[in-house]
Design an enzyme around this catalytic site. Structure first.
Site, PDB file in Angstrom:
ATOM      1  N   GLU A 121     -36.134   6.037 -40.491  1.00  0.00           N
ATOM      2  CA  GLU A 121     -35.631   7.181 -39.719  1.00  0.00           C
ATOM      3  C   GLU A 121     -34.153   7.086 -39.350  1.00  0.00           C
ATOM      4  O   GLU A 121     -33.804   7.067 -38.153  1.00  0.00           O
ATOM      5  CB  GLU A 121     -36.458   7.380 -38.450  1.00  0.00           C
ATOM      6  CG  GLU A 121     -37.880   7.794 -38.707  1.00  0.00           C
ATOM      7  CD  GLU A 121     -38.573   8.371 -37.462  1.00  0.00           C
ATOM      8  OE1 GLU A 121     -37.950   8.439 -36.384  1.00  0.00           O
ATOM      9  OE2 GLU A 121     -39.747   8.757 -37.587  1.00  0.00           O
ATOM     10  N   GLU A 172     -45.512   7.760 -41.470  1.00  0.00           N
ATOM     11  CA  GLU A 172     -45.950   7.863 -40.061  1.00  0.00           C
ATOM     12  C   GLU A 172     -46.442   9.275 -39.805  1.00  0.00           C
ATOM     13  O   GLU A 172     -45.822  10.252 -40.222  1.00  0.00           O
ATOM     14  CB  GLU A 172     -44.795   7.607 -39.071  1.00  0.00           C
ATOM     15  CG  GLU A 172     -44.320   6.187 -38.997  1.00  0.00           C
ATOM     16  CD  GLU A 172     -43.170   6.010 -37.998  1.00  0.00           C
ATOM     17  OE1 GLU A 172     -43.087   6.767 -37.004  1.00  0.00           O
ATOM     18  OE2 GLU A 172     -42.357   5.110 -38.240  1.00  0.00           O
TER      19      GLU A 172
HETATM   20  C1  FCB Z   1     -40.911   7.445 -34.821  1.00  0.00           C
HETATM   21  C2  FCB Z   1     -40.575   5.982 -34.930  1.00  0.00           C
HETATM   22  C3  FCB Z   1     -41.704   5.077 -34.517  1.00  0.00           C
HETATM   23  C4  FCB Z   1     -42.457   5.615 -33.303  1.00  0.00           C
HETATM   24  C5  FCB Z   1     -42.834   7.066 -33.499  1.00  0.00           C
HETATM   25  C6  FCB Z   1     -43.600   7.666 -32.350  1.00  0.00           C
HETATM   26  O1  FCB Z   1     -39.741   8.171 -34.680  1.00  0.00           O
HETATM   27  O2  FCB Z   1     -40.206   5.657 -36.249  1.00  0.00           O
HETATM   28  O3  FCB Z   1     -41.183   3.796 -34.306  1.00  0.00           O
HETATM   29  O4  FCB Z   1     -41.722   5.412 -32.168  1.00  0.00           O
HETATM   30  O5  FCB Z   1     -41.688   7.820 -33.712  1.00  0.00           O
END
Ligand code: FCB
Length: 477
Positions: free
Chosen positions: A176, A377
């Site tokens: 990210e 994620e």
């Molecule tokens: C993302 C991050 C991860 C976690 C989630 C909720 O932005 O990559 O580490 O904090 O959000």
């Protein structure tokens, strides 16, 4: 507003919709779970330092213990095994493997990851390793504002590739970069805590350059695993039909999504809209050699999805999804709440249709050059508590995960709006409750509940749900 489908898919129906070989996994990051910040010769990361500054973390907590995974990793891998997960995405703690951010690998630090990887292998779980998940060494004076930090990431990737290359299924160079630039350098919400607004933009280029150098270093180390990058994608919705709102939505899309994905996948920065003046001028002057370094062939693209963003023209009121930043008052746009849309514990809008939209945009924008995609994620926080009977009934998370996976699978299925996108897997954020950066321990994202005082783990209903889905997939074969 995006319209969400309403029919709830059963684990069996979802299992039947999974493409052949689809990877189901869970994800974590070192700073959020490991603790043991003084074990061995580990040094401080920017997040250790940030958490020690006054008023940075909402509950005043820090990285020293978190979920104590450093000591409990065997138990945590036992949980993954019970779940039946195919894969586990974790990150290396930079300052554990390379204390001080220079020199070779720490013996003790590397030993920890040896133990972790060996145990994952004996459990039959494929490791997906992130090299940089936000925890830079404090020794890099300006962090990602320095071009030299890109070289440091490349060097670290080479060291890790040589040491662990034989055991890692898939590598993610950096996590990210959009959040690092926006929250860490533009809005002051995350480490290292700068509020530079558009002056944070050099960190975009340096992180991408670091990614490119890391890819090359891994390849030079001869790693057999596949290599990719992860960014968070948020489809941007203009608040109205006005040209002003559309222009600002396009600007937010540019700084949140396209400014990262375009150079990585297309080898060029997106063109800045005229009304921005010279705020993005530096990107026009990026040497073509840098773009060639960034534009490396990739084996996959990692996409994190949490929510869409609603954008209107006009100065911000300071509210961003990750907290309140006074700096936002100086921006030409503001982020609005979606009316009538349910939200997570964090206040993030729950919109599976936004997930489909994010995938559709990837396919439309990058189509033929887009490598296979993994959702690295996806998940939600809710205020889960252990009930009197010892269970944690997180029905909202079950619905969130079910509806998001269903929306993604439908989007890429034949006839879906993202048809053609080669979706290979989905990682739930997160395996277990953890330290949610500036939100400290106030946001629980886990499939497994963690008591942050005792360290006790309790699988939630969502853990059972994913377990059922994985079991149903095995039956369907
Ligand atoms: C993302 C991050 C991860 C976690 C989630 C909720 O932005 O990559 O580490 O904090 O959000």
């Amino acid at each position: 507003m995006l319209a969400d489908a309403t029919a709830a898919a059963t684990p069996h129906a979802l299992a039947r919709a999974l493409p052949e070989g689809f990877v189901l996994g869970t994800a974590t990051a070192a700073a959020q779970i490991e603790g043991a910040t003084t074990a061995g010769d580990r040094t401080s990361s920017v997040w250790d330092r940030f958490a020690a500054e006054p008023d940075r973390i909402i509950d005043g907590s820090d990285t020293s213990r978190t979920a104590d995974h450093y000591h409990r990793f065997a138990e945590d891998i036992g949980l993954m095994r019970e779940l039946g997960a195919d894969a586990y995405r974790f990150s290396f703690s930079w300052t554990r493997v390379q204390p001080g951010g220079s020199g070779g690998l720490s013996r003790e630090g590397a030993d920890f990851y040896d133990r972790l990887l060996d145990r994952l292998h004996s459990a039959g779980i494929r490791p997906f390793a992130t090299i940089s998940h936000w925890d830079l060494p404090v020794e890099y004076p300006q962090g990602w504002l320095d071009r030299d930090t890109a070289q440091r990431l490349g060097d670290l990737a080479g060291l890790l590739g040589e040491r662990f290359g034989d055991r890692i299924d898939s590598w993610i160079t950096i996590n990210e970069p959009a959040t690092v630039t926006l929250n860490g350098y533009a809005l002051g919400l995350h480490a290292p805590g700068h509020s530079l607004l558009f002056d944070a933009l050099p960190t975009v280029h340096h992180q991408l350059l670091g990614h490119g150098l890391a890819v090359q270093a891994l390849r030079a180390a001869g790693v057999p695993g596949r290599i990719g990058i992860t960014n968070t994608h948020s489809p941007v919705i203009p608040a109205s039909d006005s040209p002003e709102d559309h222009a600002m939505a396009a600007l937010f899309d540019l700084v949140h999504n396209r400014i990262y994905a375009d150079p990585v996948l297309l080898g060029r920065y997106p063109e800045a809209p005229d009304f921005l003046g010279d705020a993005l001028a530096a990107f026009d002057e990026v040497p073509s050699e840098d773009l060639a370094q960034i534009h490396q062939p990739l084996d996959f693209y990692g996409l994190n999805y949490y929510m869409p963003t609603l954008v209107a023209a006009g100065a911000g009121e300071g509210e961003s999804p990750d907290g309140t930043s006074a700096a936002m008052a100086d921006l030409p746009f503001r982020l609005l709440a979606f009316e009538g849309v349910p939200t997570t514990g964090f206040g993030w809008p729950i919109q599976p249709a936004g997930f489909a939209r994010a995938l559709t945009e990837m396919q439309e924008r990058y189509g033929d050059v887009l490598p296979p995609v993994y959702i690295t994620e996806n998940g939600a926080s809710f205020p889960d508590e252990v009930g009197p009977d010892g269970t944690v009934d997180d029905t909202e998370r079950v619905a969130f995960l079910r509806d998001h996976l269903a929306a993604a699978l439908a989007a890429v299925a034949p006839g879906g709006p993202a048809e053609g996108l080669d979706l290979r897997g989905w990682f739930v954020w997160s395996l277990m409750d953890n330290w949610e950066w500036a939100a400290g321990f106030t946001q629980r994202f886990g499939l497994v509940h963690v008591d942050f005082t005792t360290g006790e783990r309790t699988p939630k209903s969502s853990f059972r749900w994913l377990q059922q889905l994985i079991a149903a997939r095995a039956e369907a074969r």
